[in-house]
Enzyme design. Structure first.
Site, short mmCIF file in Angstrom:
data_model
loop_
_atom_site.label_atom_id
_atom_site.label_comp_id
_atom_site.label_asym_id
_atom_site.label_seq_id
_atom_site.Cartn_x
_atom_site.Cartn_y
_atom_site.Cartn_z
N LYS A 1 0.85 -1.20 0.00
CA LYS A 1 0.00 0.00 0.00
C LYS A 1 0.88 1.25 0.00
CE LYS A 1 -1.69 1.58 4.06
NZ LYS A 1 -1.35 3.00 4.36
N ASN A 2 1.87 1.27 0.89
CA ASN A 2 2.65 2.50 1.06
C ASN A 2 3.65 2.74 -0.06
OD1 ASN A 2 1.17 2.98 3.29
ND2 ASN A 2 2.74 2.41 4.76
N ILE B 1 8.21 6.76 16.81
CA ILE B 1 7.89 7.45 15.56
C ILE B 1 6.67 8.35 15.73
CG2 ILE B 1 7.34 7.18 13.11
CD1 ILE B 1 10.12 6.15 13.80
N CYS C 1 -4.36 12.79 12.32
CA CYS C 1 -5.12 11.53 12.30
C CYS C 1 -5.01 10.94 13.70
CB CYS C 1 -4.58 10.58 11.25
SG CYS C 1 -3.05 9.79 11.75
N ARG D 1 -3.92 11.03 4.12
CA ARG D 1 -2.78 11.93 4.24
C ARG D 1 -1.81 11.80 3.09
NH1 ARG D 1 -0.90 13.92 7.67
NH2 ARG D 1 1.17 13.17 7.21
N ARG E 1 -8.59 -0.17 4.55
CA ARG E 1 -7.65 0.79 3.94
C ARG E 1 -6.34 0.10 3.58
NH1 ARG E 1 -7.08 6.50 6.81
NH2 ARG E 1 -5.66 6.57 5.06
N ARG F 1 0.84 14.55 12.71
CA ARG F 1 1.26 14.25 11.34
C ARG F 1 1.50 15.54 10.53
NH1 ARG F 1 -0.56 9.00 10.09
NH2 ARG F 1 0.99 8.98 8.45
N PRO F 2 2.36 16.44 11.01
CA PRO F 2 2.63 17.67 10.24
C PRO F 2 3.28 17.35 8.90
CG PRO F 2 4.23 17.41 12.00
CD PRO F 2 3.20 16.33 12.20
N VAL F 3 3.29 18.33 7.99
CA VAL F 3 3.95 18.14 6.69
C VAL F 3 5.02 19.21 6.48
CG1 VAL F 3 2.02 16.95 5.58
CG2 VAL F 3 2.12 19.47 5.54
N ASP F 4 5.49 19.80 7.58
CA ASP F 4 6.48 20.88 7.47
C ASP F 4 7.74 20.45 6.72
OD1 ASP F 4 6.74 19.22 9.81
OD2 ASP F 4 8.36 20.53 10.47
N LEU F 5 8.14 19.19 6.90
CA LEU F 5 9.37 18.74 6.23
C LEU F 5 9.17 18.59 4.72
CD1 LEU F 5 10.70 16.17 8.84
CD2 LEU F 5 11.18 18.62 8.63
N ASP G 1 4.74 0.38 11.99
CA ASP G 1 3.48 -0.17 11.47
C ASP G 1 3.25 -1.61 11.89
OD1 ASP G 1 3.58 1.59 8.28
OD2 ASP G 1 3.12 2.24 10.31
C1 EPZ Z 1 4.57 6.77 6.20
O1 EPZ Z 1 3.86 7.85 6.78
C2 EPZ Z 1 3.58 5.61 6.13
N1 EPZ Z 1 2.44 5.99 5.30
C3 EPZ Z 1 3.10 5.28 7.55
O2 EPZ Z 1 2.25 4.15 7.45
C4 EPZ Z 1 4.31 4.91 8.40
O3 EPZ Z 1 3.89 4.65 9.72
C5 EPZ Z 1 5.32 6.07 8.39
O4 EPZ Z 1 5.68 6.39 7.03
C6 EPZ Z 1 6.59 5.73 9.16
O5 EPZ Z 1 7.18 4.60 8.61
C7 EPZ Z 1 2.58 5.96 3.96
O6 EPZ Z 1 3.63 5.66 3.43
C8 EPZ Z 1 1.36 6.33 3.15
P1 EPZ Z 1 6.85 10.02 8.26
P2 EPZ Z 1 4.52 9.33 6.77
O7 EPZ Z 1 6.83 11.27 7.48
O8 EPZ Z 1 5.32 9.52 5.55
C9 EPZ Z 1 7.04 13.37 11.62
C10 EPZ Z 1 0.31 2.87 7.79
O9 EPZ Z 1 -0.17 2.36 8.80
N2 EPZ Z 1 6.94 14.32 10.50
O10 EPZ Z 1 7.98 9.06 8.08
O11 EPZ Z 1 3.46 10.30 7.09
C11 EPZ Z 1 5.75 12.56 11.81
O12 EPZ Z 1 4.84 13.27 12.61
C12 EPZ Z 1 0.86 4.28 7.85
O13 EPZ Z 1 0.41 2.30 6.67
C13 EPZ Z 1 7.11 15.68 10.75
O14 EPZ Z 1 7.33 16.10 11.88
O15 EPZ Z 1 5.49 9.23 8.04
C14 EPZ Z 1 6.27 11.31 12.48
O16 EPZ Z 1 6.40 11.56 13.87
C15 EPZ Z 1 0.69 4.92 9.22
N3 EPZ Z 1 7.02 16.54 9.71
C16 EPZ Z 1 7.66 11.11 11.86
O17 EPZ Z 1 8.02 12.37 11.29
C17 EPZ Z 1 6.78 16.12 8.42
O18 EPZ Z 1 6.74 16.96 7.51
C18 EPZ Z 1 7.70 10.06 10.75
O19 EPZ Z 1 6.69 10.40 9.81
C19 EPZ Z 1 6.61 14.73 8.18
C20 EPZ Z 1 6.71 13.85 9.23
#
Ligand code: EPZ
Length: 423
Positions: A22-23, A331, A118, A94, A401, A123-127, A309
């Site tokens: 999925k991811n 995480i 969620c 997201r 999902r 789940r910010p997107v600042d990065l 996950d």
């Molecule tokens: C991906 O989410 C996966 N989703 C998640 O799977 C998975 O848990 C996660 O990576 C970690 O492996 C998809 O690929 C669709 P991150 P993502 O950015 O990309 C923080 C599932 O169950 N962060 O690696 O959103 C964030 O809050 C889902 O299939 C920021 O601070 O995860 C988290 O604490 C759940 N700013 C950490 O980084 C940002 O801009 C890791 O998040 C982005 C993230």
């Protein structure tokens, strides 16, 4: 809302086919926006999240045709006629934010709704945004939307992620393929889904080095072509179903499973006394009759560490382990919501901040429980497989999902499980 009814029914034996990830699919699909040529994905999973991403791409003017029952996605974004990803779709999933980088790279402008949080965290997107700014993007936040522009196109740059982010790495990687010059992404995510995306982009003509390591280097090109790409095996579905025989005893072969996708997870399972064997067709997992799962400590980390996950599923297993286990979730800030539901089934769990201490009990007891997020929902089903009596898991829309045909895959191995449609 449908529910899943599961009753403890002894050891499991048989085979479970593992689908495409999925991811991986959720980042491969937006890659079609980078090119005017067709992109076809094979081995795609049949999930509601994929249907949501399909609807989003179609709302932008891309053509997405689902073939072979959804296992093949034939896509083409020759005529993008809308560059706005609407809140109504983005709030449901997201991963919609992953259309931002490709749209901006290809056409120099994009408007994407902020996804919002969620159940498992803010789940910010600042990065994502900072990485795109490092490539010359001009971003403005207005009324919950990111308005992005790149007059004259994106330019290669260097960006070091302060923390590892899978999605932000994916957004930046896709955008960099069409940026003028060289881009270096440091402290990049190393997940197999990143490697799969890089391999697909390379098939489309991108010039990428270093995927799977913490430093990815991309030489921008003027345009990308089309490709056909197989979606990588879903390591989270793999790990989830590896736990089924661990819970119930017996031997289950996971078809298409590769140990390299779940090495850290396998090491923990073996420490807990579970046997894992690499076979011609995949991975076989077994727990001999009369043996008991042993307590182990788990800390979630970015790949190649233990996957967040699979944390909920592992916690469910450890509820009946011999001894006490400590799980540390590093995480996400709120990813223990399955604990109260497991406690309803008789588990003995203390949660303090990012740590959960699980004191093993002999056996869980079936109960009505509620799914709160995707991975929590499947952990409750796994717990019900080995519990005494009947468990009813409600709100299984979360489950759909990320897992296709759970009840079919598990009942084929002897589980007593059925889906009850809501009245
Ligand atoms: C991906 O989410 C996966 N989703 C998640 O799977 C998975 O848990 C996660 O990576 C970690 O492996 C998809 O690929 C669709 P991150 P993502 O950015 O990309 C923080 C599932 O169950 N962060 O690696 O959103 C964030 O809050 C889902 O299939 C920021 O601070 O995860 C988290 O604490 C759940 N700013 C950490 O980084 C940002 O801009 C890791 O998040 C982005 C993230």
């Amino acid at each position: 809302m449908d529910s899943i009814l599961v009753t403890g029914n002894g050891p499991l034996n048989g085979q479970i086919p593992i689908a495409g990830a999925k991811n991986a699919c959720l980042t491969l699909m937006p890659a079609t926006l980078l090119s005017e040529e067709p992109l076809t994905l094979t081995n795609a999973p049949r999930l509601s999240d994929i249907r949501t991403m399909t609807a989003l791409l179609q709302s932008l003017g891309a053509e997405v045709t689902s073939l072979q029952g959804g296992k093949v996605l034939a896509m083409s974004s020759h005529d993008l006629n809308n560059h706005k990803a609407d809140y109504e779709i983005v709030r449901k999933m997201r991963a919609s934010i992953l259309v931002l980088g490709p749209m901006l790279a290809r056409d120099g402008h994009a408007v994407v709704s902020l996804p919002g949080g969620c159940a498992i965290g803010a789940r910010p997107v600042d990065l994502h945004l900072k990485a795109l700014e490092a490539l010359g993007a001009e971003l403005e936040l207005k009324e919950g939307y990111v308005h992005a522009k790149a007059p004259g196109g994106l330019k290669g740059g260097t960006f070091e992620f302060p923390i590892v982010s899978v999605g932000a790495t994916e957004n930046a990687l896709m955008a960099a393929t069409l940026a003028k010059g060289t881009t270096v992404l440091k402290n990049a995510a190393r997940e197999p889904e990143i490697v799969d995306l890089a391999q697909c982009l390379r098939r489309m003509g991108a010039q990428i080095d270093g995927e799977g390591t913490s430093t990815i280097t991309i030489q921008g090109v003027d345009r990308l072509g089309g490709a056909t790409h197989p979606v990588v095996t879903d390591r989270i579905e793999l790990g989830t179903y590896m736990l089924a025989p661990a819970f119930c005893g017996g031997r289950v072969e996971l078809l298409g499973g590769k140990r390299s996708l779940v090495e850290a997870f396998c090491q923990k399972l073996e420490q807990a006394g579970i046997a894992i064997e690499e076979t011609e067709a995949g991975l076989a997992v077994s727990r001999a009759a009369g043996t008991r799962v042993q307590a182990v400590d788990v800390t979630t980390e970015p790949f190649p560490g233990f996957p967040t996950d699979l944390q909920a599923q592992m916690m469910a297993l450890l509820c009946t382990a011999e001894g006490t286990s400590v799980l540390e979730e590093k995480i996400f800030e709120n990813r223990f919501m399955h604990a109260p539901e497991l406690i309803r089934m008789g588990a003995n769990i203390d949660v303090h901040g990012g740590h959960a201490t699980v004191h093993g009990v002999d056996r869980l007891k079936g109960a009505p429980v509620m799914a709160t997020d995707l991975r929590a929902s499947v952990s409750l089903i796994l717990a019900g497989l080995a519990a005494e009596g009947e468990t009813v898991v409600s709100r299984v829309y979360h489950l759909d999902r990320g897992y296709e045909r759970v009840e079919e895959k598990l009942s084929a191995c002897g589980a007593k499980i059925e889906r009850v449609a809501s009245t």
